[in-house]
Design a protein around this motif. Structure first.
Motif, PDB file in Angstrom:
ATOM      1  N   LYS A 151       0.658  -1.163  -0.340  1.00  5.11           N
ATOM      2  CA  LYS A 151       0.158  -0.413  -0.444  1.00  5.11           C
ATOM      3  C   LYS A 151       0.463   1.479   0.169  1.00  5.11           C
ATOM      4  O   LYS A 151       0.331   2.043  -0.495  1.00  5.11           O
ATOM      5  N   GLU A 152       2.049   1.381   0.986  1.00  2.00           N
ATOM      6  CA  GLU A 152       2.585   2.109   0.677  1.00  2.00           C
ATOM      7  C   GLU A 152       3.061   2.072  -0.753  1.00  2.00           C
ATOM      8  O   GLU A 152       4.126   3.489  -1.522  1.00  2.00           O
ATOM      9  N   ALA A 153       4.234   1.532  -1.302  1.00  2.00           N
ATOM     10  CA  ALA A 153       4.429   1.223  -2.924  1.00  2.00           C
ATOM     11  C   ALA A 153       3.144   2.483  -3.631  1.00  2.00           C
ATOM     12  O   ALA A 153       4.068   3.144  -4.652  1.00  2.00           O
ATOM     13  N   VAL A 154       2.373   1.788  -3.371  1.00  2.00           N
ATOM     14  CA  VAL A 154       1.122   2.271  -4.339  1.00  2.00           C
ATOM     15  C   VAL A 154       1.132   4.120  -4.433  1.00  2.00           C
ATOM     16  O   VAL A 154       0.921   4.490  -5.152  1.00  2.00           O
ATOM     17  N   LEU A 155       1.438   4.226  -2.870  1.00  2.00           N
ATOM     18  CA  LEU A 155       0.930   5.533  -2.431  1.00  2.00           C
ATOM     19  C   LEU A 155       2.525   6.490  -3.166  1.00  2.00           C
ATOM     20  O   LEU A 155       1.915   7.814  -3.549  1.00  2.00           O
ATOM     21  N   LEU A 156       3.304   5.830  -2.608  1.00  2.00           N
ATOM     22  CA  LEU A 156       4.891   6.636  -3.418  1.00  2.00           C
ATOM     23  C   LEU A 156       4.245   6.326  -5.378  1.00  2.00           C
ATOM     24  O   LEU A 156       5.450   7.986  -5.362  1.00  2.00           O
ATOM     25  N   LEU A 157       4.191   5.692  -5.652  1.00  2.00           N
ATOM     26  CA  LEU A 157       3.820   5.905  -6.991  1.00  2.00           C
ATOM     27  C   LEU A 157       2.671   6.609  -7.496  1.00  2.00           C
ATOM     28  O   LEU A 157       2.318   6.208  -9.157  1.00  2.00           O
ATOM     29  N   GLY A 158       2.500   7.254  -6.529  1.00  2.00           N
ATOM     30  CA  GLY A 158       0.773   7.726  -7.661  1.00  2.00           C
ATOM     31  C   GLY A 158      -0.634   7.996  -6.659  1.00  2.00           C
ATOM     32  O   GLY A 158      -1.342   8.894  -7.301  1.00  2.00           O
ATOM     33  N   GLY A 159      -0.284   7.248  -6.126  1.00  2.00           N
ATOM     34  CA  GLY A 159      -1.887   6.644  -5.368  1.00  2.00           C
ATOM     35  C   GLY A 159      -2.819   5.453  -5.956  1.00  2.00           C
ATOM     36  O   GLY A 159      -2.772   5.339  -7.467  1.00  2.00           O
ATOM     37  N   GLU A 160      -3.712   5.186  -5.476  1.00  2.00           N
ATOM     38  CA  GLU A 160      -4.386   4.414  -5.667  1.00  2.00           C
ATOM     39  C   GLU A 160      -5.115   4.887  -7.174  1.00  2.00           C
ATOM     40  O   GLU A 160      -5.486   5.704  -6.996  1.00  2.00           O
ATOM     41  N   GLY A 161      -5.380   3.711  -7.978  1.00  2.00           N
ATOM     42  CA  GLY A 161      -5.893   4.300  -9.965  1.00  2.00           C
ATOM     43  C   GLY A 161      -5.133   5.751  -9.982  1.00  2.00           C
ATOM     44  O   GLY A 161      -5.131   4.962 -11.139  1.00  2.00           O
ATOM     45  N   LYS A 162      -3.436   5.346  -9.453  1.00  2.00           N
ATOM     46  CA  LYS A 162      -3.177   6.666 -10.045  1.00  2.00           C
ATOM     47  C   LYS A 162      -1.768   6.011 -10.108  1.00  2.00           C
ATOM     48  O   LYS A 162      -0.627   6.926 -11.174  1.00  2.00           O
TER      49      LYS A 162
END
Length: 330
Positions: A151-162
């Motif tokens: 979840k933190e990786a997703v956030l660091l790469l632009g956030g959920e859905g982005k």
């Protein structure tokens, strides 16, 4: 005649001293406490000591055993299941009262579990579970830990859905339960994002030196990498070492697991982004207390969860402690 009398007197004195000595010895024996409790001996079969995490866990276990008046005898399996099974048989032969086990293989350790059962020695597993039945398992939810990292990786790469970017994943040990959980939990989060691509690297056995070698090749093949995720901080720091050598530190995001203090200290510098707490000190203390409790007849749930949380730029300062190798649970 005078010489003879002197010899007789000297002989009588010696006899009296001897009798007095025997009487004192008997008195000491009589006054010695009867049925003095024997010291509890805890056997600990550790998967490996070629890891700062497991060294910290072992040190905490030794300290807690000593504090509780028990003796802890440990052996290092060196990531070898055959050696581990032999080591455990040796511990049983030496007469341990309870066995703490961190298995190198959850299935292949079955002969040791059978031997312990035959000898009426309870078994408590720590950090890694077994497929066989034991008194209880003291550890953490590694799938949850992997998911927190994801979840933190997703956030660091632009956030959920982005989220968009390429991730290189450095894996632990082939077939290991911890490895699979930290991998699967991570992918629960990142695989939902169509803009993220994950390159799974080789198994590096949680060691920095192997991660350095593996990541050198991976970086050369994937110079456009955006984020590195490793199943422990030691491997993530190996990747950071390579990034620094290539003037890419701070440009590629890094997420790890375990809460290694060296990694946490790198978070405020911008060279490291997040880790997931896995306090080995608490594990070592808890597993010894649990093992002693099992000997006292206490019963426990099948899984004792020591808890975890995410550490990133928002809270890293709260966990920094120069006296610790790994962050302590709050």
């Amino acid at each position: 005649m005078r010489k003879l009398r002197g010899l007789l007197a000297l002989t009588m004195v010696s006899v009296l001293i001897g009798v007095a000595g025997c009487g004192a010895a008997k008195t000491a024996e009589t006054n010695a406490p009867k049925d003095a409790p024997k010291q509890v001996v805890i056997g600990f079969s550790q998967v490996t000591l070629d890891s700062p995490f497991y060294v910290s866990l072992m040190d905490a276990a030794k300290a807690e055993a000593e504090a509780k008046g028990a003796k802890l005898v440990y052996v290092d399996a060196q990531n070898n299941i055959e050696k581990q099974n032999k080591d455990i048989q040796d511990l049983i032969t030496k007469g341990i009262n309870v066995l703490i086990l961190n298995p190198s293989n959850p299935t292949a350790v079955a002969p040791s579990l059978a031997a312990a059962k035959q000898a009426n020695i309870p078994v408590v597993t720590v950090d890694r579970p077994t497929d066989g039945k034991v008194a209880t398992f003291v550890g953490r939810d590694n799938k949850k830990m992997g998911e927190l990292a994801g979840k933190e990786a997703v956030l660091l790469l632009g956030g959920e859905g982005k989220a968009k970017g390429k991730i290189i994943e450095l894996q632990g040990d082939a077939g290991g339960k911890v490895m699979m959980d930290r991998r699967d939990g991570f992918h629960l989060a990142v695989d939902k994002e169509p803009g993220i691509k994950v390159i799974q690297g080789p198994y590096c056995d949680y060691t920095r030196s192997k991660a350095v070698k593996a990541f050198q090749d991976l970086l050369q093949a994937n110079p456009d990498v955006n984020l590195v995720y490793a199943h422990n901080d030691d491997m993530s720091l190996g990747a950071l070492q390579v990034l620094e050598q290539n003037q890419l530190a701070g440009k590629v995001k890094i997420v790890g697991v375990d809460g290694l203090m060296e990694a946490i200290k790198a978070i405020p510098t911008g060279k490291y982004d997040a880790t997931v707490l896995n306090d080995p000190q608490l594990l070592g203390k808890t597993v010894v207390d649990t093992a002693l409790g099992v000997l006292d007849g206490k019963t426990y749930d099948a899984f004792i969860d020591a808890g975890t949380t995410l550490i990133n730029k928002d809270n890293a300062a709260q966990y920094i402690n120069d006296k610790l190798t790994f962050a302590a649970s709050k």
